[in-house]
Design a protein around this motif. Structure first.
Motif, PDB file in Angstrom:
ATOM      1  N   ALA A 103       0.845  -1.192   0.000  1.00  0.00           N
ATOM      2  CA  ALA A 103       0.000   0.000   0.000  1.00  0.00           C
ATOM      3  C   ALA A 103       0.880   1.241   0.000  1.00  0.00           C
ATOM      4  N   ILE A 104       0.316   2.331  -0.509  1.00  0.00           N
ATOM      5  CA  ILE A 104       1.002   3.617  -0.454  1.00  0.00           C
ATOM      6  C   ILE A 104       0.702   4.265   0.898  1.00  0.00           C
ATOM      7  N   PRO A 105       1.707   4.646   1.659  1.00  0.00           N
ATOM      8  CA  PRO A 105       1.452   5.230   2.974  1.00  0.00           C
ATOM      9  C   PRO A 105       0.764   6.585   2.874  1.00  0.00           C
ATOM     10  N   ASP A 106      -0.064   6.881   3.873  1.00  0.00           N
ATOM     11  CA  ASP A 106      -0.714   8.185   3.933  1.00  0.00           C
ATOM     12  C   ASP A 106      -0.514   8.840   5.295  1.00  0.00           C
ATOM     13  N   MET A 107       0.437   8.333   6.072  1.00  0.00           N
ATOM     14  CA  MET A 107       0.712   8.889   7.385  1.00  0.00           C
ATOM     15  C   MET A 107       2.160   8.600   7.762  1.00  0.00           C
ATOM     16  N   ALA A 108       2.770   9.505   8.500  1.00  0.00           N
ATOM     17  CA  ALA A 108       4.130   9.315   8.992  1.00  0.00           C
ATOM     18  C   ALA A 108       4.151   9.566  10.488  1.00  0.00           C
ATOM     19  N   THR A 109       5.041   8.870  11.173  1.00  0.00           N
ATOM     20  CA  THR A 109       5.245   9.071  12.596  1.00  0.00           C
ATOM     21  C   THR A 109       6.704   9.436  12.829  1.00  0.00           C
ATOM     22  N   ILE A 110       6.922  10.567  13.478  1.00  0.00           N
ATOM     23  CA  ILE A 110       8.283  11.034  13.741  1.00  0.00           C
ATOM     24  C   ILE A 110       8.469  11.191  15.250  1.00  0.00           C
ATOM     25  N   ARG A 111       9.717  11.040  15.683  1.00  0.00           N
ATOM     26  CA  ARG A 111      10.081  11.265  17.084  1.00  0.00           C
ATOM     27  C   ARG A 111      11.161  12.337  17.125  1.00  0.00           C
ATOM     28  N   ILE A 112      10.798  13.469  17.654  1.00  0.00           N
ATOM     29  CA  ILE A 112      11.738  14.572  17.776  1.00  0.00           C
ATOM     30  C   ILE A 112      11.920  14.881  19.260  1.00  0.00           C
ATOM     31  N   GLY A 113      13.071  15.440  19.608  1.00  0.00           N
ATOM     32  CA  GLY A 113      13.347  15.675  21.013  1.00  0.00           C
ATOM     33  C   GLY A 113      14.052  16.992  21.260  1.00  0.00           C
TER      34      GLY A 113
ATOM     35  N   SER B  52      15.843  16.011  29.109  1.00  0.00           N
ATOM     36  CA  SER B  52      15.503  15.463  27.798  1.00  0.00           C
ATOM     37  C   SER B  52      13.998  15.250  27.700  1.00  0.00           C
ATOM     38  N   ASN B  53      13.466  15.519  26.544  1.00  0.00           N
ATOM     39  CA  ASN B  53      12.021  15.399  26.315  1.00  0.00           C
ATOM     40  C   ASN B  53      11.799  14.928  24.883  1.00  0.00           C
ATOM     41  N   ILE B  54      11.039  13.869  24.697  1.00  0.00           N
ATOM     42  CA  ILE B  54      10.770  13.310  23.372  1.00  0.00           C
ATOM     43  C   ILE B  54       9.300  13.537  23.025  1.00  0.00           C
ATOM     44  N   LEU B  55       9.061  13.939  21.802  1.00  0.00           N
ATOM     45  CA  LEU B  55       7.705  14.174  21.308  1.00  0.00           C
ATOM     46  C   LEU B  55       7.455  13.284  20.095  1.00  0.00           C
ATOM     47  N   THR B  56       6.418  12.455  20.179  1.00  0.00           N
ATOM     48  CA  THR B  56       6.008  11.620  19.044  1.00  0.00           C
ATOM     49  C   THR B  56       4.893  12.341  18.296  1.00  0.00           C
ATOM     50  N   VAL B  57       5.080  12.480  16.990  1.00  0.00           N
ATOM     51  CA  VAL B  57       4.141  13.256  16.167  1.00  0.00           C
ATOM     52  C   VAL B  57       3.654  12.396  15.013  1.00  0.00           C
ATOM     53  N   ARG B  58       2.332  12.322  14.858  1.00  0.00           N
ATOM     54  CA  ARG B  58       1.752  11.681  13.679  1.00  0.00           C
ATOM     55  C   ARG B  58       1.423  12.766  12.663  1.00  0.00           C
TER      56      ARG B  58
END
Length: 243
Positions: A49-59, A125-131
């Protein structure tokens, strides 16, 4: 009435037991001979399938000689990142904070007595998960996040927002693959297929997993390739053989 002596009584019991076993053995053998046999097969499938969403982890990682100032600086930078993400219409449900920590930073090495090193600073340190549901803006979001305070990057993965139809398609394809394998094996053995005794879905689903990157996003500030993802399924069958 005939009486059995204490010695003859165990002998009589053993004889009776042998008679019972002797009568039951032929029935057990007959049932085993009538068993048609079973075939165990496993089918697999992978639906792309072609993806339509990404998940990133920035800190955000900050250091200061004082613990309270390290935390305050970290909170200030993360607030700036969150404000920037809200400007990209990222919904609150797509933002999750994790791995918030505060730890001491020791001077390198040891003193001349081999004593423990002294604390020279504190690291917050602080991590943020973003969809990210709008992949066309993914590069911009990454660029803006780093520019407004994020100074660590924990990874990027792609997926689909509605995996249900992919899961169903993978299950159906895995079942067809298992039945096709069973038919091939039965034909080669010169036997037929009877009813299915059991169906087992093994291991659940993997994915979506990254397979290859080939779809470039040309207008993004940070070049990103979404590629293709897949949903996998494995099904095991136990099928009775027809004699």
């Amino acid at each position: 009435m005939r009486r059995f002596s204490p010695v003859s009584r165990p002998l009589a019991l053993c004889a009776a037991l042998l008679v019972v076993l002797g009568l039951s053995l032929p029935a057990q053998v007959a049932r085993a001979a009538d068993d048609p046999g079973l075939l165990n097969v496993t089918g697999t499938a992978q639906i792309p399938a072609i993806p339509d969403m990404a998940t990133i982890r920035i800190g955000v990682v900050t250091e200061d000689r004082r613990a309270d100032r390290a935390l305050a600086g970290n909170a200030s930078q993360m607030s700036a990142v969150l404000a920037k993400l809200q400007g990209f219409d990222v919904a609150p449900r797509d933002l999750q904070t994790s791995d918030l920590s505060l730890s001491p930073v020791y001077e390198p090495g040891q003193d001349y007595r081999g004593q423990s090193r002294r604390i020279v600073a504190f690291r917050a340190s602080n991590i943020l998960t973003v969809r990210v549901r709008d992949l066309e803006r993914l590069g911009e979001i990454l660029d803006a996040s780093v520019g407004d305070g994020a100074n660590s990057f924990g990874g990027l993965s792609f997926g689909v927002q509605a995996p249900g139809p992919l899961e169903t398609a993978a299950r159906e394809a895995a079942m067809k693959d298992a039945l096709a394998r069973a038919e091939t094996l039965a034909t080669a053995a010169g036997v037929g297929l009877g009813p299915i005794r059991s169906i087992t879905e093994q291991g659940g689903f993997r994915g979506p997993q990254m397979m290859r990157a080939e779809m470039a996003m040309a207008d993004a500030a940070v070049p990103v390739a979404a590629g293709e993802v897949s949903m996998s399924a494995t099904v095991s069958l136990v099928i009775e053989l027809a004699q």
